[in-house]
Design an enzyme around this catalytic site. Sequence first.
Site, PDB file in Angstrom:
ATOM      1  CG  MET A  69     -12.165  -2.521   4.331  1.00  0.00           C
ATOM      2  SD  MET A  69     -10.622  -2.140   3.482  1.00  0.00           S
ATOM      3  CE  MET A  69      -9.669  -1.366   4.789  1.00  0.00           C
ATOM      4  CG  ASP A  73      -6.642  -2.659   2.496  1.00  0.00           C
ATOM      5  OD1 ASP A  73      -5.507  -2.504   2.982  1.00  0.00           O
ATOM      6  OD2 ASP A  73      -7.257  -1.758   1.888  1.00  0.00           O
ATOM      7  N   GLY A  74      -5.389  -4.328   5.581  1.00  0.00           N
ATOM      8  CA  GLY A  74      -5.255  -3.712   6.900  1.00  0.00           C
ATOM      9  C   GLY A  74      -4.583  -4.608   7.916  1.00  0.00           C
ATOM     10  N   GLY A  75      -3.468  -4.137   8.446  1.00  0.00           N
ATOM     11  CA  GLY A  75      -2.799  -4.858   9.533  1.00  0.00           C
ATOM     12  C   GLY A  75      -2.180  -6.188   9.134  1.00  0.00           C
ATOM     13  CG  HIS A 126      -3.878  -1.393  -1.930  1.00  0.00           C
ATOM     14  ND1 HIS A 126      -4.994  -2.086  -2.332  1.00  0.00           N
ATOM     15  CD2 HIS A 126      -4.278  -0.590  -0.912  1.00  0.00           C
ATOM     16  CE1 HIS A 126      -6.032  -1.723  -1.585  1.00  0.00           C
ATOM     17  NE2 HIS A 126      -5.628  -0.811  -0.704  1.00  0.00           N
ATOM     18  CB  SER A 138      -0.898   0.012   1.230  1.00  0.00           C
ATOM     19  OG  SER A 138      -1.560   1.258   1.269  1.00  0.00           O
ATOM     20  CG  HIS A 188      -9.333   0.557  -1.000  1.00  0.00           C
ATOM     21  ND1 HIS A 188      -8.799   0.281   0.244  1.00  0.00           N
ATOM     22  CD2 HIS A 188     -10.677   0.588  -0.838  1.00  0.00           C
ATOM     23  CE1 HIS A 188      -9.785   0.146   1.113  1.00  0.00           C
ATOM     24  NE2 HIS A 188     -10.925   0.330   0.494  1.00  0.00           N
ATOM     25  N   GLY A 198      -9.370   4.080   6.616  1.00  0.00           N
ATOM     26  CA  GLY A 198      -9.062   5.486   6.884  1.00  0.00           C
ATOM     27  C   GLY A 198      -7.610   5.729   7.243  1.00  0.00           C
ATOM     28  CG  PHE A 199      -6.400   6.560  10.073  1.00  0.00           C
ATOM     29  CD1 PHE A 199      -5.827   7.825   9.951  1.00  0.00           C
ATOM     30  CD2 PHE A 199      -7.745   6.465  10.415  1.00  0.00           C
ATOM     31  CE1 PHE A 199      -6.587   8.969  10.174  1.00  0.00           C
ATOM     32  CE2 PHE A 199      -8.512   7.606  10.641  1.00  0.00           C
ATOM     33  CZ  PHE A 199      -7.932   8.860  10.521  1.00  0.00           C
ATOM     34  N   GLY A 200      -3.487   3.868   7.832  1.00  0.00           N
ATOM     35  CA  GLY A 200      -2.553   2.752   7.862  1.00  0.00           C
ATOM     36  C   GLY A 200      -2.115   2.514   9.300  1.00  0.00           C
ATOM     37  N   GLY A 213       0.892  -2.304   4.056  1.00  0.00           N
ATOM     38  CA  GLY A 213       1.418  -0.946   4.040  1.00  0.00           C
ATOM     39  C   GLY A 213       2.554  -0.776   5.011  1.00  0.00           C
ATOM     40  CG  ASP A 225      -5.194   2.646   0.613  1.00  0.00           C
ATOM     41  OD1 ASP A 225      -6.135   1.871   0.399  1.00  0.00           O
ATOM     42  OD2 ASP A 225      -4.113   2.295   1.126  1.00  0.00           O
ATOM     43  CG  MET A 249      -8.351   7.374   2.338  1.00  0.00           C
ATOM     44  SD  MET A 249      -7.469   7.371   3.909  1.00  0.00           S
ATOM     45  CE  MET A 249      -6.752   5.725   3.868  1.00  0.00           C
ATOM     46  CG  MET A 271     -11.421   3.686   1.612  1.00  0.00           C
ATOM     47  SD  MET A 271      -9.899   3.556   2.552  1.00  0.00           S
ATOM     48  CE  MET A 271      -8.720   3.598   1.208  1.00  0.00           C
TER      49      MET A 271
END
Length: 219
Positions: A138, A176-178, A34, A9, A67, A143-145, A198, A36, A38, A69
């Site tokens: 998700m 996507d995420g963590g 990827h 990301s 992606h 909203g946040f990395g 990310g 993002d 927003m 958002m």
Amino acid sequence: MTNKLIAPSVLAADFANLQRDVEMINTSDADWFHIDIMDGVFVPNISFGMPVLRDIAKHAKKTIDVHLMIVDPDRYIQTFADLGSDILTVHYEACTHLHRTLQAIKSTGMKAGVALNPHTSIQLLEDVIQDIDMVCIMSVNPGFGGQSFIENTYNKVIALKELITKKGASTLIEIDGGVTNKNAKQLVEAGADVLVAGSYVFKSSDPITTIKDLKTLIN
Ligand code: DX5
Ligand code: ZN
């Protein structure tokens, strides 16, 4: 699908050294970029917009996975196609007429993705799964990395894989995420095809090796 994919990301890149970071991804074992986007309305953060994507696309030599958002994504489908997106993912929660939006994305030649927030049930896709090229689950609130992975994601991946199989669809599953080396293997075992990463990639001391190790871990 046997080859499991890694999509770093760019949100976690150093924007003052963006070309360097894009070239790092080009050189690495990563499969996709990827991206993002927003808008500060659908999510409580603003990332970057069209001029930045345009310049990333000038240098990127791999699939560009965007992606969105944002609210009312239909307004920008053609714009993102023109900017060089290969896959355009919209949020289920942002689309009143999701079926129409998916057709509009595909009519530009892009692949169509649908992202689900952590609270949104897989079962809501039952009547549209055959029209979706990729579902992005998700595994954090968008909203946040740099947030921590939500453990219920594994159950959602298993449920989605079952739905895809039941309907005879060929939809890819993206997470996507963590994502880190602590959850990557279990995610692909549950049925994931694409892992977005990310912070885990960009905050590591050697991103090329981190990507290589993650890719080896899941294949
Ligand atoms: C979150 C974004 C993610 C984010 C992932 O809203 O959609 O793509 O960049 O970042 P990490 O891997 O740091 O959780
Ligand atoms: Zn994302």
